[in-house]
Motif scaffolding. Structure first.
Motif, short mmCIF file in Angstrom:
data_model
loop_
_atom_site.label_atom_id
_atom_site.label_comp_id
_atom_site.label_asym_id
_atom_site.label_seq_id
_atom_site.Cartn_x
_atom_site.Cartn_y
_atom_site.Cartn_z
N MET A 1 0.57 -0.93 -0.27
CA MET A 1 0.26 0.10 0.22
C MET A 1 1.07 1.16 -0.25
O MET A 1 1.90 1.02 0.77
CB MET A 1 -0.80 0.20 1.26
CG MET A 1 -2.21 0.88 1.26
SD MET A 1 -2.93 1.19 2.60
CE MET A 1 -1.12 2.10 4.12
N ASP A 2 0.03 2.45 -0.94
CA ASP A 2 1.37 3.34 -0.95
C ASP A 2 0.80 4.60 0.29
O ASP A 2 -0.16 4.68 -0.12
CB ASP A 2 1.24 4.31 -2.49
CG ASP A 2 1.89 5.23 -2.62
OD1 ASP A 2 2.26 6.07 -1.32
OD2 ASP A 2 1.51 6.75 -2.98
N THR A 3 1.36 4.78 1.77
CA THR A 3 1.34 5.53 2.13
C THR A 3 0.70 6.72 2.30
O THR A 3 0.15 7.53 2.89
CB THR A 3 2.30 5.00 3.38
OG1 THR A 3 3.42 5.20 3.49
CG2 THR A 3 2.17 3.55 4.09
N GLU A 4 1.41 7.07 1.18
CA GLU A 4 1.26 8.33 0.84
C GLU A 4 -0.20 9.41 0.24
O GLU A 4 -0.20 10.26 -0.11
CB GLU A 4 2.17 9.05 -0.11
CG GLU A 4 3.60 8.88 0.00
CD GLU A 4 3.57 9.52 0.90
OE1 GLU A 4 3.02 11.46 0.81
OE2 GLU A 4 4.74 9.47 1.86
N LEU A 390 -12.02 -11.13 7.85
CA LEU A 390 -11.87 -9.53 7.73
C LEU A 390 -10.16 -9.84 6.47
O LEU A 390 -9.71 -8.71 6.07
CB LEU A 390 -11.35 -9.15 9.26
CG LEU A 390 -10.66 -8.07 9.67
CD1 LEU A 390 -11.70 -6.39 8.72
CD2 LEU A 390 -10.50 -7.56 10.83
N GLY A 391 -9.38 -11.29 7.25
CA GLY A 391 -7.79 -10.96 6.19
C GLY A 391 -8.68 -11.41 5.35
O GLY A 391 -7.48 -11.08 4.13
N ILE A 424 2.71 -8.27 3.37
CA ILE A 424 1.70 -9.22 3.39
C ILE A 424 0.72 -10.27 2.78
O ILE A 424 1.01 -10.52 3.07
CB ILE A 424 2.16 -9.54 5.22
CG1 ILE A 424 3.82 -10.12 5.60
CG2 ILE A 424 1.58 -10.95 5.51
CD1 ILE A 424 4.01 -9.24 7.34
N SER A 425 -0.20 -8.68 3.29
CA SER A 425 -1.72 -9.20 2.46
C SER A 425 -1.49 -9.36 1.18
O SER A 425 -2.17 -10.61 0.86
CB SER A 425 -2.48 -7.66 2.64
OG SER A 425 -2.56 -8.22 4.18
N HIS A 438 -3.70 -17.95 5.53
CA HIS A 438 -3.17 -16.23 5.35
C HIS A 438 -4.80 -15.52 5.74
O HIS A 438 -3.42 -14.35 6.33
CB HIS A 438 -2.60 -16.35 3.56
CG HIS A 438 -2.22 -15.26 3.69
ND1 HIS A 438 -3.29 -14.64 2.70
CD2 HIS A 438 -1.03 -14.61 3.27
CE1 HIS A 438 -2.41 -13.44 2.12
NE2 HIS A 438 -1.51 -13.64 2.35
N ALA A 439 -5.34 -15.74 5.38
CA ALA A 439 -6.42 -14.72 5.35
C ALA A 439 -6.15 -14.46 7.53
O ALA A 439 -6.27 -13.61 7.73
CB ALA A 439 -7.21 -15.24 5.64
#
Length: 528
Positions: A1-4, A390-391, A424-425, A438-439
């Protein structure tokens, strides 16, 4: 994910402190504390498997049966923050009282409050707030667990506009005591065509409403779980809750608020258990000296306290957003339920351990909390089921993590941890079984990320807040390290493990007990 992509200009800043309780809430807390001191006998209630006869009228008079019902219907119209306080107080006193009030207020009332007709609201809500009637919801069934779409109960629309319901429900709290039950069923029209899951407000005195046996449970014995049956049960069109086919959304509204309340109750019990454990250590001398000064005991209790405070901070934050009219993503409620119930019950377990032999006694408060609150890790979706769900959401759509963090202000170090969780997701395995594992891992990391962010925002408030923030961040970092070191391991096949367990019979033999009837309760046929 791009935290920007996180837009912090639109972020709601964290509240400086919890708002003070309303005068109505303070009166309820005072009532509950006096009731616990002077009138409650939890042990007898547990043994008799019933609530005290006067409790309903007394709780209604104190306002506890209409917590968020509008004032015009005789309710208290409490904020979310105040309702959380009430349930934390109830949870500290007795799980039976807490669940009794929670089922009525959070599972029973919201479908009526938000989805019934105005005429039904005018008739029913004052009765519920005044203690003249109780209400619950019937969703769970024998074979579906949390898979609501697998529901087998059906409703058919009749030519005159009424509906006929057939089916069975299981594990219904207050099912044998409530005058009104929100029944959810798969609707079919006059031609048998499916119309979707639909909710109905059913009067339990309606012909065809059948109350089955109550379940013999490990805990929560004074608020039994019942089986319910519906045999050609006919209800008028005015019984509809909302639109036809909108039942899932209506049920979801009730479950969403119920999950936060479950966490609040568990945290109340955890606070009470830690209070008792700390008292015990202060007066207990062991071989190494004062038990309260023993480093390992101090660490165990401090970590339990940090877990409780972290979850309490999360609940307070959610309540503040709700009361401000903010749209809170569902994942926050899932995380509140998962971590509130898990960390709260862990604190109860640790308190019992610290009490030693006294903890094992079933006659003390912590022992009963241990039995009663174990269920909260299962109620409204088990930890494993909703963590995997949720995962799975974020494993399929990692970019939605940014939307989840929209209402908060992660610091730069936390943003780095957020990116690790997102990576990781995105690393989804191909094997279906491994995907569930994994979830679950991703769901757990998401929960601890949210907890780390909200506790970081309150670290400045006190020394314990600072410790809680540090402890929570450490827990997240530790889970990230474990996740990054763990490769996708192969499970034994289902057949392999089934064969392995079947081999236990060679070691322990066949020890199924014959269930002899303990008592004869049926009416003699000659006396019917």
């Amino acid at each position: 994910m791009d935290t920007e992509t996180l837009n912090h200009d639109a972020v709601v800043p964290p509240p400086a402190d919890d708002p003070p309780p309303s005068s109505r809430t303070s009166r309820m807390q005072d009532f509950l504390r006096e009731y616990a001191r002077n009138f409650l006998n939890s042990r007898l209630m547990d043994e008799r498997r019933s609530l005290p006869p006067a409790l309903i009228s007394e709780f209604a008079e104190a306002g506890l049966l209409g917590l968020q019902i509008p004032r015009r219907y005789g309710g208290q119209e409490l904020s979310h923050a105040d309702m959380k306080r009430v349930f934390t107080q109830l949870g500290a006193i007795d799980a039976n009282l807490a669940v009794f009030c929670a089922v009525h207020n959070t599972l029973g009332i919201p479908p009526i409050r938000f989805s019934a007709t105005d005429a039904v609201k005018d008739e029913v809500l004052p009765r519920l707030a005044g203690g003249q009637a109780l209400v619950t919801s019937a969703i769970s069934e024998p074979g579906i667990g949390s898979h609501v779409r697998g529901m087998a109960t059906t409703a058919s629309r009749n030519a005159d506009g009424s509906f006929t319901i057939n089916g069975a429900k299981k594990w219904i709290s207050l099912g044998g005591d409530a005058r009104y039950v929100n029944v959810f069923a798969k609707l079919r029209d006059e031609r048998g065509r499916p119309q979707g899951i639909t909710g109905f407000l059913v009067d339990s005195r309606t012909p065809g409403f059948e109350i089955g046996p109550e379940m013999l449970t490990l805990g929560l014995r004074a608020v039994p779980q019942y089986d319910l049956g519906f045999r050609n049960l006919r209800v008028p069109r005015s019984a509809l809750l909302g639109q036809e086919g909108a039942g899932l959304d209506i049920a979801k509204t009730a479950f969403t608020s119920g999950r936060v309340v479950l966490a609040a109750m568990t945290l109340g019990a955890a606070m009470r258990s830690l209070e008792l454990a700390q008292r015990f250590t202060n007066g207990r001398e062991i071989a190494t000296g004062s038990m309260a000064e023993n480093g390992r005991i101090r660490e165990l209790l401090a970590e339990s306290g940090a877990g409780v405070q972290a979850a309490e901070t999360l609940l307070a934050r959610i309540a503040a957003w709700q009361d401000a009219g903010e749209d809170v993503p569902d994942a926050w409620f899932f995380c509140a339920k998962i971590l509130g119930c898990e960390l709260g019950w862990s604190a109860i377990d640790n308190a019992l351990q610290v009490l030693g032999a006294r903890g094992f006694l079933d006659t003390n408060t912590v022992g009963q909390h241990f039995r009663d609150y174990r269920l909260f890790r299962i109620f409204e979706g088990s930890t494993e089921a909703i963590t995997v769900y949720l995962g799975s959401v974020f494993a399929r759509k990692p970019d939605e993590f940014a939307d989840l963090l929209g209402p908060v202000r992660p610091t730069a170090p936390i943003l780095d941890l957020v990116d690790q969780v997102a990576r990781i997701s995105a690393d989804r395995p191909e094997d279906p079984g491994a995907r569930h594992i994994h979830a679950a891992l991703v769901g757990e990391l998401v929960c601890w990320t949210l907890l780390t962010v909200v506790t970081g925002e309150t670290a400045h408030r006190s020394a314990m807040d600072a410790y809680t923030a540090s402890w929570t961040e450490h827990q997240l970092r530790q889970r990230l390290r474990n996740a990054q070191l763990t490769s996708h391991r192969s499970l034994p096949t289902l057949a392999e493990f089934t064969d392995h367990v079947a081999g236990y019979a060679d070691v322990i033999g066949d020890v199924d007990q014959r269930r002899w009837p303990a008592e004869e309760w049926r009416t003699d046929p000659l006396l019917r």
